[in-house]
Design a protein around this motif. Structure first.
Motif, short mmCIF file in Angstrom:
data_model
loop_
_atom_site.label_atom_id
_atom_site.label_comp_id
_atom_site.label_asym_id
_atom_site.label_seq_id
_atom_site.Cartn_x
_atom_site.Cartn_y
_atom_site.Cartn_z
N GLY A 65 10.78 4.21 -4.97
CA GLY A 65 11.59 4.96 -3.63
C GLY A 65 11.58 3.87 -2.72
O GLY A 65 12.31 3.49 -1.62
N LEU A 66 10.35 3.14 -2.41
CA LEU A 66 10.26 1.88 -1.52
C LEU A 66 10.92 0.96 -1.78
O LEU A 66 11.69 0.16 -0.87
CB LEU A 66 8.80 1.61 -1.19
N GLN B 13 6.80 -4.36 -4.26
CA GLN B 13 7.37 -3.35 -5.28
C GLN B 13 7.83 -4.22 -6.56
O GLN B 13 7.42 -3.65 -7.55
CB GLN B 13 8.47 -2.46 -4.82
N ARG C 53 0.87 -1.26 -0.05
CA ARG C 53 -0.04 0.04 0.04
C ARG C 53 0.85 1.34 -0.18
O ARG C 53 0.65 2.24 -0.83
CB ARG C 53 -0.88 0.03 1.09
N LEU C 54 2.00 1.38 0.80
CA LEU C 54 2.93 2.10 0.77
C LEU C 54 3.32 2.69 -0.76
O LEU C 54 3.56 3.89 -1.14
CB LEU C 54 4.06 2.18 1.82
N GLY C 55 3.85 1.37 -1.37
CA GLY C 55 4.29 1.61 -2.72
C GLY C 55 3.23 2.39 -3.75
O GLY C 55 3.53 3.04 -4.50
N ASP C 56 1.85 1.91 -3.45
CA ASP C 56 1.10 2.66 -4.36
C ASP C 56 0.78 4.07 -4.14
O ASP C 56 0.75 4.65 -4.95
CB ASP C 56 -0.41 2.01 -3.95
N LEU C 57 1.05 4.55 -2.78
CA LEU C 57 0.93 5.75 -2.32
C LEU C 57 2.02 6.67 -2.65
O LEU C 57 1.76 7.73 -3.11
CB LEU C 57 0.56 5.97 -0.65
N TYR C 58 3.18 6.30 -2.29
CA TYR C 58 4.53 6.90 -2.43
C TYR C 58 5.30 6.47 -3.47
O TYR C 58 6.34 7.10 -3.69
CB TYR C 58 5.12 6.82 -0.96
N GLY C 59 5.14 5.43 -4.34
CA GLY C 59 5.87 5.29 -5.55
C GLY C 59 6.71 3.83 -5.18
O GLY C 59 7.35 3.93 -4.14
N ARG C 60 6.85 3.06 -6.00
CA ARG C 60 7.33 1.84 -5.93
C ARG C 60 8.85 1.99 -5.94
O ARG C 60 9.52 1.30 -5.31
CB ARG C 60 7.17 0.71 -7.03
#
Length: 138
Positions: free
Chosen positions: A64-65, A106, A55-62
């Protein structure tokens, strides 16, 4: 598919760790419970963090994660190598699990959006096969 390797290879407990457990026990003075925590301390954060990291990858970009996960995993690997006792080693293994939990979603999402149809099936098949001992390169 060079970007699939970090997620799949790092996501599995390597056989060398299981083979090395007696030597780890001898060199660090770890008891049986500490040896169990070496594998559990890694797989717990992986299992807990996968959905959140996706979910963090969806929100902030794959990208970077994925890079953050690689940095966390690499740093934790260095800490594993420098660990002098079982507690430090278990903590570093848990940190490796966090790094892997950041990377795997990611990589899988990247495969999903990059390929379609038959190529997507092949990409996921190669991803799944990349961690097996009989991996072949096509």
């Amino acid at each position: 598919m060079a970007f699939s390797a970090p997620g799949s290879a790092a996501g599995k407990t390597p056989r060398f760790l299981l083979t090395a457990l007696p030597a780890v026990q001898e060199s660090t003075g770890a008891g049986p419970a500490a040896l169990q925590w070496l594998t559990t301390g890694y797989s717990g954060p992986v299992a807990i963090g996968l959905i959140t990291a996706g979910r963090l990858g969806d929100l902030y970009g794959r990208r970077g994660l994925l890079l953050a996960g690689t940095v966390v995993f690499t740093t934790a690997s260095l800490l594993c190598g420098l660990a002098s006792g079982p507690g430090t080693l278990i903590g570093a293994r848990a940190l490796q699990g966090v790094g892997v939990a950041l990377m795997i979603p990611q990589v899988l999402a990247g495969l999903h959006v990059t390929f379609d149809g038959q190529n997507r099936s092949r990409a996921f098949g190669l991803y799944g096969d990349s961690g097996s001992p009989r991996t072949r390169r096509i």
